[in-house]
Design a protein around this motif. Structure first.
Motif, short mmCIF file in Angstrom:
data_model
loop_
_atom_site.label_atom_id
_atom_site.label_comp_id
_atom_site.label_asym_id
_atom_site.label_seq_id
_atom_site.Cartn_x
_atom_site.Cartn_y
_atom_site.Cartn_z
N ILE A 134 0.85 -1.20 0.00
CA ILE A 134 0.00 0.00 0.00
C ILE A 134 0.87 1.24 0.00
O ILE A 134 1.76 1.40 0.84
CB ILE A 134 -0.93 0.03 1.23
N TYR A 135 0.58 2.12 -0.94
CA TYR A 135 1.27 3.40 -1.00
C TYR A 135 0.24 4.51 -0.90
O TYR A 135 -0.76 4.49 -1.62
CB TYR A 135 2.04 3.53 -2.33
N VAL A 136 0.49 5.46 -0.03
CA VAL A 136 -0.44 6.58 0.12
C VAL A 136 0.33 7.89 0.00
O VAL A 136 1.37 8.06 0.64
CB VAL A 136 -1.17 6.53 1.49
N CYS A 137 -0.16 8.78 -0.83
CA CYS A 137 0.50 10.07 -1.00
C CYS A 137 0.36 10.89 0.27
O CYS A 137 -0.74 11.07 0.79
CB CYS A 137 -0.12 10.84 -2.17
N GLY A 138 1.47 11.36 0.74
CA GLY A 138 1.50 12.11 1.99
C GLY A 138 1.41 13.61 1.78
O GLY A 138 0.97 14.07 0.72
N LYS A 143 2.47 -4.00 3.98
CA LYS A 143 3.59 -3.07 3.96
C LYS A 143 3.08 -1.74 3.44
O LYS A 143 2.57 -1.64 2.32
CB LYS A 143 4.73 -3.57 3.08
N TYR A 144 3.22 -0.74 4.28
CA TYR A 144 2.58 0.55 4.04
C TYR A 144 3.66 1.64 3.89
O TYR A 144 4.46 1.85 4.80
CB TYR A 144 1.65 0.86 5.22
N VAL A 145 3.65 2.28 2.74
CA VAL A 145 4.63 3.33 2.46
C VAL A 145 3.91 4.65 2.23
O VAL A 145 2.89 4.70 1.53
CB VAL A 145 5.46 3.00 1.20
N GLN A 146 4.43 5.68 2.83
CA GLN A 146 3.89 7.02 2.59
C GLN A 146 5.06 7.97 2.36
O GLN A 146 6.10 7.85 3.00
CB GLN A 146 3.06 7.49 3.79
N ASN A 147 4.86 8.91 1.44
CA ASN A 147 5.92 9.87 1.15
C ASN A 147 5.67 11.18 1.88
O ASN A 147 4.56 11.46 2.33
CB ASN A 147 5.99 10.15 -0.35
N LEU A 175 3.26 14.14 12.17
CA LEU A 175 3.34 12.80 12.74
C LEU A 175 2.78 12.80 14.17
O LEU A 175 2.08 11.87 14.57
CB LEU A 175 4.80 12.31 12.74
N GLY A 176 3.07 13.85 14.91
CA GLY A 176 2.60 13.93 16.28
C GLY A 176 1.07 13.98 16.35
O GLY A 176 0.44 13.29 17.17
N GLU A 177 0.49 14.78 15.48
CA GLU A 177 -0.96 14.89 15.51
C GLU A 177 -1.63 13.61 15.02
O GLU A 177 -2.67 13.20 15.57
CB GLU A 177 -1.42 16.11 14.68
N MET A 178 -1.05 13.00 14.02
CA MET A 178 -1.62 11.73 13.56
C MET A 178 -1.44 10.65 14.63
O MET A 178 -2.32 9.82 14.83
CB MET A 178 -0.98 11.30 12.24
N PRO A 216 3.17 4.53 8.97
CA PRO A 216 3.62 3.76 7.80
C PRO A 216 4.89 2.99 8.15
O PRO A 216 5.68 3.41 8.99
CB PRO A 216 3.93 4.85 6.77
N ASP A 217 5.07 1.87 7.49
CA ASP A 217 6.29 1.10 7.69
C ASP A 217 7.49 1.86 7.15
O ASP A 217 8.59 1.77 7.67
CB ASP A 217 6.18 -0.27 6.99
#
Length: 394
Positions: free
Chosen positions: A23-27, A60-64, A95-98, A106-107
């Motif tokens: 899984i890829y999610v646009c950050g 496996k989760y990737v975010q940019n 990242l803190g708020e999420m 994300p991995d």
RNA sequence: GGCGACGUAGCCAAGUGGUAAGGCACGGCUCUGCAAAAGCUGCACCAGCGGUUCAAGUCCGCUCGUCGCCUCCA
């Protein structure tokens, strides 16, 4: 499980390519604050991933994170900060708020600035294949060489290639750029502008174009064909349209993505929440008044594909529902005892139907009322098992 | 301008051809010394017009309205 694929505009049975779901999610671009729209997108994928893991998949989760681009540089100038200091600060805040919303990180959380070497390789590959050209230190994608360009745009109603071309010409935002052969051509690598940071490349110092980092990261961390690629609905064109073009022509493999998922926009005051309009509900502010569970429940009470507007009343309702689940926890205690297959099956059916969290949360709410009424420990235990799948902390 | 989406009660909203979920608000009732809370209960001819069908909120066409994308945006 059925998921709606934006590209085919249809519900499709989800079957991962390999054992591990990719899984890829646009950050985000880290120059400003995190608002409810961001939270909706990332909590949607957080929920999806938790659910897939609950069903026994490995994910496996990737975010940019686009830590170098025009917006970052502009905002840094405005604030009289170094661009990378600004980026680092905003990344930490995001990242803190999420984290506060109890998301599963994300991995791989990949920065554009760490991706330069592979982005250059991708450019070289596209040049070799004749789908890109060099012009005054820039590399552009040559849409005329790609008859398939615009598949995603078409899927979301942006007609066909020729119409896009015509419209782009009419609008004339970029055709004035004499370095390009076609107004629709987009930048893969842009030459350094005076005073801006730059990385070395065969075409001189510069930095990546707007879409290339995602192609690079997705293929590097997840492979040339991935299961799920997601992001906000505003990314389907041009961002994901360009990503498909770059990736599929670099790898020679199609489809680049099995399932494209786009999350609907959140509205405020009747208009799309956006940084430029300033009509924002900030996650940071919501967290002062509402629990993470309440905020997640508000988000999950809307189906991910549809736009919606957040009203204060909805947050209060969500907070009340969150309280129901804490009462269930008090009823059951720390140890779960027993199960309820009826509720379980209905929950699965809802979630399997294109991640229908509105129905799933409604089921759990009614079940909670019933469990409390009957002091039903089995049902209560099942509820708590399933609220955990939704990332709630009751 | 081009393309697209949407239009269900005061508000949010489910509904993918077969007598219109649910929630909020509002009214009535029960309980309570009053109030609150809670429980019970009431509340819709699905934007308009035309068509297809035994049957349409649900399919088709047109009209009106709202919004989105086309430009950075989750």
């Amino acid at each position: 499980m059925k998921l709606f694929n934006t590209l085919t505009q249809s519900l499709q049975e989800f079957k991962p390519i390999n054992d591990t779901v990719s899984i890829y999610v646009c950050g985000v671009t880290p120059y400003d604050t995190t608002h409810l729209g961001h939270a909706f997108t990332y909590i949607t994928f957080d929920t999806l991933i938790r659910y897939l893991e609950y069903k026994g998949h490995t994910v496996k989760y990737v975010q940019n994170v686009t830590d170098i681009d025009d917006d970052v540089l502009r905002k840094a100038r405005e604030l009289d900060m170094k661009w990378d200091d600004l980026g680092n600060r905003e990344i930490e805040r995001f990242l803190g708020e999420m984290d506060s919303l109890n998301w599963r990180r994300p991995d791989v959380y990949a920065r554009a600035t760490d991706e330069m070497e592979r982005i250059v390789q991708l450019n070289e590959g596209l040049l070799e294949r004749g789908l890109a050209y060099v012009s005054e230190g820039c590399v552009f994608y040559d849409v005329r060489k790609d008859p398939e360009f615009g598949k995603m745009a078409q899927a979301v109603g942006l007609n066909d290639y020729h119409s896009m071309l015509t419209i782009a010409n009419e609008r004339g935002n970029f055709p004035d750029d004499k370095r390009k052969r076609d107004p629709l051509d987009f930048v893969l690598w842009q030459a350094q502008a005076p005073g801006e940071p730059a990385w070395e490349s065969p075409w001189g110092p510069g930095r990546p174009g707007w879409h290339i980092e995602c192609s690079s990261m997705a293929m590097h961390y997840l492979g040339q064909q991935i299961d799920i690629h997601g992001g906000g609905a505003d990314l389907n064109f041009p961002h994901h349209t360009c990503e498909i073009a770059q990736s599929e022509h670099y790898s020679g493999k199609a489809p680049f993505v099995r399932t494209w998922m786009h999350v609907g926009m959140v509205y405020q005051d009747g208009e799309k929440m956006s940084k430029s309009l300033g009509n924002l509900t900030l996650v940071r502010n919501l967290l002062k008044e509402y629990s993470a569970d309440a905020i997640r429940l508000v988000l999950q009470s809307h189906h991910y594909r549809y736009q919606w507007e957040c009203f204060p009343e909805d947050l209060k309702i969500a907070a009340a529902n969150a309280y129901l689940f804490t009462q269930v926890r008090e009823l059951v205690g720390p140890e779960l005892r027993g199960e309820d297959s009826m509720l379980h099956n209905r929950f699965i059916a809802a979630m399997d139907n294109d991640l229908n969290t509105p129905e799933a949360t409604l089921l759990l709410k009614h079940a909670a009322q019933q469990a409390l009424e009957e002091k039903n420990i089995n049902l209560g235990s099942e509820i708590l098992r399933l609220t955990k799948v939704l990332g709630l902390t009751a």
